[in-house]
Write a protein that holds these residues in place. Structure first.
Motif, short mmCIF file in Angstrom:
data_model
loop_
_atom_site.label_atom_id
_atom_site.label_comp_id
_atom_site.label_asym_id
_atom_site.label_seq_id
_atom_site.Cartn_x
_atom_site.Cartn_y
_atom_site.Cartn_z
N VAL A 127 38.35 38.71 24.23
CA VAL A 127 38.56 40.12 24.63
C VAL A 127 37.39 40.93 24.09
O VAL A 127 36.95 40.74 22.96
N ASN A 151 38.79 39.16 37.84
CA ASN A 151 39.91 39.58 36.98
C ASN A 151 39.52 39.75 35.52
O ASN A 151 40.31 39.48 34.61
N GLU A 183 40.09 44.73 32.25
CA GLU A 183 41.49 44.98 31.89
C GLU A 183 41.80 46.46 31.76
O GLU A 183 42.85 46.92 32.20
N ASN A 231 38.87 41.18 29.51
CA ASN A 231 39.77 40.16 28.96
C ASN A 231 39.66 38.90 29.80
O ASN A 231 39.84 38.94 31.02
N LYS A 271 44.09 37.49 31.34
CA LYS A 271 45.04 38.57 31.66
C LYS A 271 46.37 38.02 32.19
O LYS A 271 47.24 38.78 32.59
N ARG A 322 48.96 40.39 34.17
CA ARG A 322 48.30 41.61 34.69
C ARG A 322 46.98 41.23 35.37
O ARG A 322 46.05 42.03 35.41
N GLU A 323 46.90 40.00 35.89
CA GLU A 323 45.64 39.50 36.42
C GLU A 323 45.08 40.39 37.52
O GLU A 323 43.87 40.59 37.62
N VAL A 332 44.44 46.80 36.66
CA VAL A 332 43.57 47.43 35.67
C VAL A 332 44.28 48.69 35.17
O VAL A 332 44.84 49.45 35.96
N GLN A 334 50.51 45.87 28.41
CA GLN A 334 50.22 44.44 28.38
C GLN A 334 51.47 43.57 28.26
O GLN A 334 51.53 42.49 28.86
#
Length: 521
Positions: free
Chosen positions: A326, A353, A356, A379, A382, A399-400, A403, A438
């Motif tokens: 990250v 991806n 983030e 990241n 994700k 959360r791929e 954003v 997240q």
């Protein structure tokens, strides 16, 4: 009845700054900071040495008093007799005191390999400081008891305070060695550098590393589980960083020398778990036309344009991230919507991806510029996973394809009259919003004028712009107005108004001239 004084008592740092600043005279802040910080380091190293020396005497180990191994084993620098603060103070009124200080610092560096390249080199003799002023400065620093309260990190506090004050004093375009502490704290609280390798490709005076360690300590972690790697281009700033880490007993690899991260990467094969950085904004001509075209750091992306290094920094960071790495780093806002190669690279980053979160910071947070800047969080992982931070086990949602955009321009509090900083509460609230977004079991919702979670598909519809105002709802603004278009329009209008004003002045001068009067506006 005596009137109660409401005057705020000055902190130790403020008192020291006031005293030292009076002594500066004609020396530039950019030079003077190495003088003051070098002396603070010398006092600190001497105090630690004397404390360890007393321990050896108490243990009946007198025969080992001059053996460096018995100091190094306790993470204490060994100081030969003529390098100790007590000797310097004995000689403080002598005509050659500047030379004696330079010799002391050189000898300490020579006797302690960990300090190689860290200490000021012949600053005192070269600057020709007034002997009486230098003596008074020594008296001032002599008042710091660096061992009084080890938990309070007294010398670290003084060093940090002086760094910030010097950054302010040097002003626009010169104080790049220092990132304001509250911004560094925000990055640390968001990306949580708890365990593994931390890297900063433009480390300045090392503030990112210091705050990372403080984050770990605050969350009851083990600082021995962190490895630090950094690089710095400017030699004097490289010394500041090494000294800053040494003062706190932090071991770090800043490369063999000060060097350009693009032209002479000191950590070519590094893969970092956390990257924290504040690289120089909008560097022009950072590479020659035909240089670095096949650099492995751009593999899979377009070559960053030589006209601006922003995307060079981004791709350097991407290339250094580990499998679950990250990164939190700062860039000028222009990087959010640039065209050409920047557009192509940004599009690929989003499609891969990696992006983030994008967080707009308030204006006037930096001492070197008053522009608003952006915190990017990239990241490498994700997707759904479990992460342990301290005694917390967190389950992250997938959360791929999303954003998180955040706008912090309405957050902050004034400090030093013309600057803005985050309070501790601000930092915790922003970090909590990010972590709630997240995590699987925590509630998150979009909040107008503050945050919005946006799909990759919706970003594609906006032609891969990462400008937060395109996605965050603003209740007091006409939604049909495009912010970038409006700003461009306002710039054009302002330019036309200035031209009209110039023409009006010229016309007025001609009228007076025809009447026989010569005036200047």
């Amino acid at each position: 009845m005596a009137k109660k004084s409401t005057k705020k008592e000055k902190s130790m740092e403020e008192t020291l700054w006031d005293s030292a600043n009076k002594l500066r005279g004609s020396v530039e802040p950019s030079e003077y900071k190495h003088v003051v910080l070098g002396l603070i380091f010398l006092k600190f190293a001497s105090d630690k040495f004397e404390t360890r020396r007393e321990e050896l005497i108490a243990e009946g180990q007198d025969k080992f008093l001059e053996m460096k191994e018995f100091y190094n084993m306790k993470n204490v620098f060994f100081l030969p007799e003529h390098s100790r603060w007590s000797y310097i103070m004995q000689q403080a009124k002598q005509d050659d005191i500047a030379l004696k200080i330079d010799t002391a610092l050189h000898t300490i560096e020579k006797n302690n390999p960990a300090l190689k390249g860290a200490l000021p080199d012949n600053y005192f003799s070269r600057l020709g400081l007034d002997k009486s002023k230098l003596g008074a400065l020594l008296d001032t620093i002599n008042n710091i008891d660096t061992q009084k309260d080890k938990d309070q990190d007294i010398v670290g506090r003084v060093y940090e305070y002086f760094l910030s004050k010097f950054a302010i004093a040097e002003g626009k375009g010169k104080g790049e060695f220092y990132t304001p502490k509250t911004i560094v704290n925000l990055i640390a609280e968001m990306i949580e550098p708890y365990k593994g390798i931390i890297y900063d490709p433009a480390c300045g005076s090392g503030g990112m590393f210091v705050q990372s360690m403080k984050f770990i300590e605050a969350h009851h972690g083990n600082t021995k589980e962190i490895s630090i790697y950094g690089q710095e281009y400017t030699n004097t700033t490289y010394k500041l960083a090494k000294m800053n880490l040494a003062i706190r007993g932090i071991s770090g690899n800043l490369g063999e020398k000060a060097a350009n991260t693009f032209a002479d990467d000191q950590h070519k094969d590094l893969k970092a778990d956390y990257i924290m950085a504040n690289p120089p904004f909008n560097q022009k001509d950072w590479r020659a036309e035909n240089e670095l075209l096949d650099d492995p750091r751009w593999r899979g992306y377009d070559v960053p344009p030589k006209s601006n290094a922003n995307y060079g920094w981004i791709l350097n960071i991407v290339s250094k991230l580990s499998e679950n790495g990250v990164a939190g780093f700062l860039l000028a806002n222009g990087a959010l919507s640039g065209g050409g190669e920047e557009y192509k690279i940004r599009k690929t980053l989003i499609e891969n991806n990696l992006v983030e979160a994008i967080v707009i910071l308030p204006r006037s947070m930096f001492y070197t510029t008053d522009i608003s800047v952006t915190l990017w969080i990239l990241n490498k992982n994700k997707t759904h996973h479990i992460k342990t931070v301290g005694d917390q086990e967190r389950v992250y949602r997938d959360r791929e394809d999303e954003v998180l955009f955040m706008d912090l321009r309405q957050i902050g509090e004034p400090f030093e009259k013309k600057y803005i900083q985050f309070s501790e509460q601000h930092i915790q609230e922003v970090a909590l919003t990010y972590h709630n977004w997240q995590q699987l079991d925590n509630e998150y919702e979009n909040i107008p004028e503050y945050c919005a979670s946006v799909t990759k598909e919706d970003i594609a519809k906006k032609d891969y712009s990462l400008v937060p105002s395109k996605y965050i709802e603003f209740v007091n603004r006409d939604e049909n107005i495009d912010f970038d278009t409006k700003m461009a329009s306002l710039q054009t209008e302002m330019s036309e108004l200035l031209k009209a004003e110039t023409q009006s002045k010229a016309d007025l001068l001609n009228v007076f001239k025809e009447l026989g009067f010569e005036i200047e506006l």
